[in-house]
Write a protein that holds these residues in place. Structure first.
Motif, mmCIF file in Angstrom:
data_model
loop_
_atom_site.group_PDB
_atom_site.id
_atom_site.type_symbol
_atom_site.label_atom_id
_atom_site.label_comp_id
_atom_site.label_asym_id
_atom_site.label_seq_id
_atom_site.Cartn_x
_atom_site.Cartn_y
_atom_site.Cartn_z
ATOM 1 N N GLU A 446 0.836 -1.181 0.000
ATOM 2 C CA GLU A 446 0.000 0.000 0.000
ATOM 3 C C GLU A 446 0.875 1.237 0.000
ATOM 4 O O GLU A 446 2.065 1.181 0.362
ATOM 5 C CB GLU A 446 -0.966 0.015 1.183
ATOM 6 C CG GLU A 446 -0.345 0.151 2.533
ATOM 7 C CD GLU A 446 -1.395 0.175 3.641
ATOM 8 O OE1 GLU A 446 -2.590 -0.038 3.346
ATOM 9 O OE2 GLU A 446 -1.023 0.402 4.794
ATOM 10 N N SER A 447 0.307 2.331 -0.416
ATOM 11 C CA SER A 447 1.042 3.584 -0.501
ATOM 12 C C SER A 447 1.481 4.049 0.875
ATOM 13 O O SER A 447 0.822 3.771 1.886
ATOM 14 C CB SER A 447 0.158 4.651 -1.155
ATOM 15 O OG SER A 447 0.751 5.928 -1.073
ATOM 16 N N TYR A 453 2.044 10.061 -2.173
ATOM 17 C CA TYR A 453 0.887 9.344 -2.705
ATOM 18 C C TYR A 453 1.404 8.458 -3.825
ATOM 19 O O TYR A 453 1.907 8.946 -4.841
ATOM 20 C CB TYR A 453 -0.159 10.319 -3.245
ATOM 21 C CG TYR A 453 -1.357 9.650 -3.890
ATOM 22 C CD1 TYR A 453 -2.424 9.198 -3.122
ATOM 23 C CD2 TYR A 453 -1.413 9.461 -5.264
ATOM 24 C CE1 TYR A 453 -3.526 8.591 -3.702
ATOM 25 C CE2 TYR A 453 -2.500 8.855 -5.866
ATOM 26 C CZ TYR A 453 -3.559 8.427 -5.070
ATOM 27 O OH TYR A 453 -4.639 7.808 -5.666
ATOM 28 N N GLU A 454 1.317 7.139 -3.629
ATOM 29 C CA GLU A 454 1.814 6.182 -4.614
ATOM 30 C C GLU A 454 0.645 5.365 -5.149
ATOM 31 O O GLU A 454 -0.293 5.050 -4.419
ATOM 32 C CB GLU A 454 2.848 5.243 -3.973
ATOM 33 C CG GLU A 454 4.049 5.958 -3.371
ATOM 34 C CD GLU A 454 4.882 5.032 -2.503
ATOM 35 O OE1 GLU A 454 6.023 4.736 -2.887
ATOM 36 O OE2 GLU A 454 4.381 4.627 -1.450
ATOM 37 N N SER A 455 0.732 5.009 -6.401
ATOM 38 C CA SER A 455 -0.339 4.240 -7.019
ATOM 39 C C SER A 455 0.251 3.210 -7.972
ATOM 40 O O SER A 455 1.098 3.543 -8.813
ATOM 41 C CB SER A 455 -1.292 5.171 -7.772
ATOM 42 O OG SER A 455 -2.355 4.447 -8.349
ATOM 43 N N LYS A 479 4.481 8.128 -8.235
ATOM 44 C CA LYS A 479 4.783 8.607 -6.885
ATOM 45 C C LYS A 479 4.836 10.125 -6.908
ATOM 46 O O LYS A 479 5.534 10.717 -7.729
ATOM 47 C CB LYS A 479 6.119 8.025 -6.426
ATOM 48 C CG LYS A 479 6.511 8.324 -4.993
ATOM 49 C CD LYS A 479 7.801 7.579 -4.652
ATOM 50 C CE LYS A 479 8.231 7.820 -3.220
ATOM 51 N NZ LYS A 479 9.478 7.063 -2.888
#
Length: 822
Positions: A446-447, A453-455, A479
């Motif tokens: 998970e971020s 904020y990472e996806s 990121k």
């Protein structure tokens, strides 16, 4: 008589603002089928107005512009890229697109066709790869002559008749075919000849010329599924509802069979979840060589009919044996949405129902007749907190997408689910390892939540059977942070090492220290709300005092209070300024939630005004309580349904706002009598609601200044006529108002000249009606103009806008602002 301002023409905001708005958007990315290359496509910020001003036609709901449909696609093996190149207009030419191919390794590019007289037809589907060395391309038939000329004397009167007593209810439509001449034009421009062309330039025609709207080769590269529309056409629906024929051909040019020939569909009910009768969504199974599947409604396509099952999914081979009937794959009681396939053993089937917001996911075994579908998820589509995410996909050797199977040391079949991870503290994207045999899941990534904020965007691992070892996973990840623009990384397992592959600079360093915060507050009825608050760099409310503020929003419909109050944004995302970003000026409250809730059998719009005011009051009270906004200097604005909201708030809650900005809005709901937005009742079923929601009907109650902006060629129901009539109503009651009509622009505004002028107009309006304290006169950055005035300059397209913090730039010493519009 309309009085024009002293200075007309396109205007420019200060140079410092232009530099920010001119920053191009981030490059988009395309992954090669085998995930060994990433192609980044750079995009320009805004086209020039001259590009939008080129002659075109809108027929049957589609813009006919032979030069606008450009794209690029990789071959199934990822070794070549096909793309279109647009040449400068040639005299007498109605197509200036050429098809090129480039070698992905060397970058060497060349035109694909040897013949210079072959012209692409870019109206609908342009081209697709059939295999690694062959493309199926739409070209203009060689026999096509000059375009039909409009006769000086019309064919006859325009007649629309319903003497058969048919019940045909339709939402408002625009720019459908009006007469026989427009039918001829549609035939002329939309008809294509299909050709197969190899990488060495050899061309072979396939099928007869027709209006092809969808081209779909089979995964085994043996068949072509061709979809076309044909006469009789309609003057009340777009081409999407014209009679539609779907045929199968071999890649060698042999006609196989007709899959369906659907009649004209003018009578699809307006109720949500209503669909076309007959076969729909005919597709190839991506995990099989040449197996077709499709859906057929059992309710006649009418969502008002109670029936079980409501949809049936069928499946059959491309060339079934004599007497072989289609196989029933799945029966659904809700409306079919889609299927994600996983190489035969399993697939995920989705169904949904709009009225109840219910969505269900089934696990099916398409090649095992003795296994019944098993329910995996049954939830509300509004409930972001419970969203399980969507399966991670991978490419097969044929270039199709299937669900990746994850090989582990555990029993069962595992897949990966990626989701946005909405939580009360903000979005935290995740990856879950899901056992589809038991339904058990484990969060494996998970971020981070502290800064970034990472996806997880896509799976970078490749296997010809799409079976990936858990400890050999590779992901493409984005990121970003509040102060750092999004970068791309490859995350490599098992140690989850991140390798950075892009290094984009900050797009606007002069705003690097812009303050951004997600704030939470409540309505008087207890509904929880959120918004994003932007403040200038270095600003301190206790030291600097309250600012002028713009609230920019768009209402949303919900079936539950709990769903309406959920947080669907992240405090760690980078504030990208682009044409869809709210205008930033002093303090900005961006996208405060304005939920219109209708629980159970309640209709949300019956309490639209009440809930609209309650949400607006809560937002205003919160920013005033924080000391960041002056209560007498708060403006409200929005685009489309947000413009509708703006006009209603100025009419019903004038104590909250000093002025408004409304772009591309519809202000009178009676011209859309068969529904709008999520309202499915007709005007005759909910007359009071339609009337009470229409700010046009109470234009005499609006006293605060309002700026109206609209694209002259808006093809949605929010036509420029809506803004023009609303302006006339306001002017007729002496309301301070201004109308700006942008020629060549649609619902959203695109041309640089239009975008810059809208920023100039917005700056002028806020400076004049928001930035000054009562009784104080401040010098605006723009020339003054009569308050009640129509400005029809013929501009062009942007949706919400960008404009940036004059005070912020003063704080960091970017220099003095000057009027650069001369």
């Amino acid at each position: 008589m309309i009085r024009l301002p002293a200075v007309s023409g396109y205007r420019l905001p200060p140079k410092e603002i232009q530099e920010i708005v001119d920053v191009p958007p981030n490059a988009s990315y395309h992954l090669s089928p085998r995930r060994d290359r990433i192609m980044f496509l750079k995009r320009r910020a805004m086209p020039p107005l001259s590009e939008l001003a080129k002659p075109d036609k809108i027929l049957a709901g589609i813009r006919i512009d032979s030069s606008c449909n450009m794209r690029s696609r990789m071959s199934p093996d990822g070794q070549n890229v096909a793309f279109t190149v647009r040449y400068e207009d040639e005299a007498g030419s109605d197509s200036n697109l050429a098809l090129w191919v480039a070698n992905a390794e060397s970058g060497e590019a060349r035109p694909l066709f040897r013949q210079t007289d072959i012209r692409l037809n870019a109206i609908f589907e342009l081209f697709v790869w059939v295999d690694h060395s062959t493309l199926l391309v739409c070209i203009i038939p060689s026999s096509r002559g000059d375009s039909p000329k409009k006769p000086l004397v019309p064919f006859g009167p325009r007649i629309r008749s319903n003497e058969q007593n048919n019940v045909i209810q339709m939402r408002a439509t625009k720019e459908m075919l009006k007469d026989l001449h427009e039918e001829e034009l549609f035939d002329y421009y939309a008809t294509s000849q299909l050709v197969l062309v190899s990488l060495d330039g050899i061309v072979k025609p396939v099928a007869s010329p027709a209006i092809y709207t969808f081209l779909n080769p089979s995964p085994d590269e043996k068949y072509l599924m061709l979809t076309c529309v044909h006469k009789p056409y309609s003057s009340i629906v777009s081409y999407k509802r014209f009679p539609k024929k779907v045929e199968l051909w071999t890649v060698h040019g042999r006609f196989v069979r007709e899959l369906c020939d659907l009649p004209l569909a003018e009578n699809i009910p307006i109720a949500a979840n209503s669909v076309r009768r007959g076969k729909r969504l005919i597709r190839w199974r991506p995990d099989m060589p040449s197996t077709l599947y499709w859906v057929e409604a059992q309710d006649g396509g009418d969502a008002n009919v109670e029936v079980s099952p409501r949809d049936i999914v069928y499946m059959e081979p491309a060339e079934p044996l004599n007497g072989e009937k289609p196989h029933v794959l799945l029966k659904l009681d809700l409306r079919y949405r889609r299927i994600s396939w996983c190489y035969g053993l399993h697939a995920l089937a989705y169904e949904y129902w709009h009225k109840t917001c219910r969505t269900r996911t089934w696990i099916i075994s398409p090649d095992c007749n003795d296994l019944s579908p098993r329910l995996l998820f049954d939830r509300s589509s509004e409930d972001a907190y419970s969203s399980p995410g969507s399966p991670m996909m991978c490419r097969t050797p044929a270039g199709t997408l299937v669900i990746a199977k994850i090989k582990t040391n555990y029993e069962g079949t595992y897949i990966l689910m990626k989701g946005q991870g909405a939580t009360p503290k903000g979005s935290v994207p995740f990856l879950d390892l899901l056992n589809i045999t038991t339904g058990a899941k484990e969060r494996i990534w998970e971020s981070s939540v502290d800064k970034y904020y990472e996806s997880a965007l896509a799976l970078m691992s490749y296997h010809p059977k799409c079976e990936i070892q858990l400890n050999e996973l590779k992901f493409l990840i984005s990121k970003e942070s509040r102060s750092e623009a999004a970068q791309y990384y490859v995350s490599i397992w098992p140690d989850k090492k991140q390798v950075q592959i892009t290094s984009y600079p900050h797009p606007y360093p002069q705003l690097a220290s812009l303050q951004r915060e997600i704030i939470r507050y409540e309505r008087d009825d207890g509904v929880k709300l959120t918004a994003t608050l932007y403040l200038p760099p270095g600003y301190n409310p206790s030291k600097d005092g309250p600012l002028a503020c713009l609230i920019w929003s768009y209402p949303g419909d919900f079936k539950s209070r709990e769903a309406a109050g959920q947080v669907r944004r992240s405090p760690n995302k980078f504030a990208r300024i682009n044409n869809s970003f709210p205008l930033l000026w002093f303090a900005v409250l961006a996208d405060p939630t304005i939920p219109i809730i209708g629980e159970g059998d309640q209709e949300a719009n019956d309490r639209y005004i009440e809930q609209l005011i309650a949400s607006a009051e809560a937002a205003v009270n919160e920013i005033v309580r924080r000391g960041v906004a002056h209560p007498d200097k708060i403006a409200v604005g929005g685009h489309s349904y947000g413009a509708f909201m703006t006009a209603n708030l100025l009419a019903h809650a004038p104590h909250l706002f000093c002025c408004g900005i409304a772009r591309s809005g519809a202000y009178n709901r009676t011209p859309t009598p068969f529904g709008f937005q999520k309202e499915v009742r007709t005007l005759w079923e909910a007359t009071d609601t339609y009337i009470k929601m229409s700010p046009f009907m109470i234009a005499n109650k609006i006293k605060k200044p309002i700026l109206l902006i609209h694209g002259e060629e808006d093809s949605k129901v929010t036509t420029a006529m809506q803004s023009s009539q609303f302006y006339d109503a306001l002017k007729g009651h002496g309301v301070p108002c201004r109308l700006v009509v942008l020629p060549f622009e649609g619902h959203r505004y695109a041309a640089r000249e239009s975008v810059m002028h809208v920023i100039w107009e917005t700056d002028r309006w806020l400076q004049k009606y928001c930035a000054m304290v009562s009784g104080e006169t401040t010098q605006s950055h723009v020339d003054g103009a009569p308050a009640c005035e129509a400005l029809t300059l013929n501009f062009t397209k942007i949706s919400s806008l960008s404009k940036l913090i004059l005070m912020a730039l003063d704080y960091i010493g970017v220099g003095n602002f000057k009027d650069n519009s001369q």
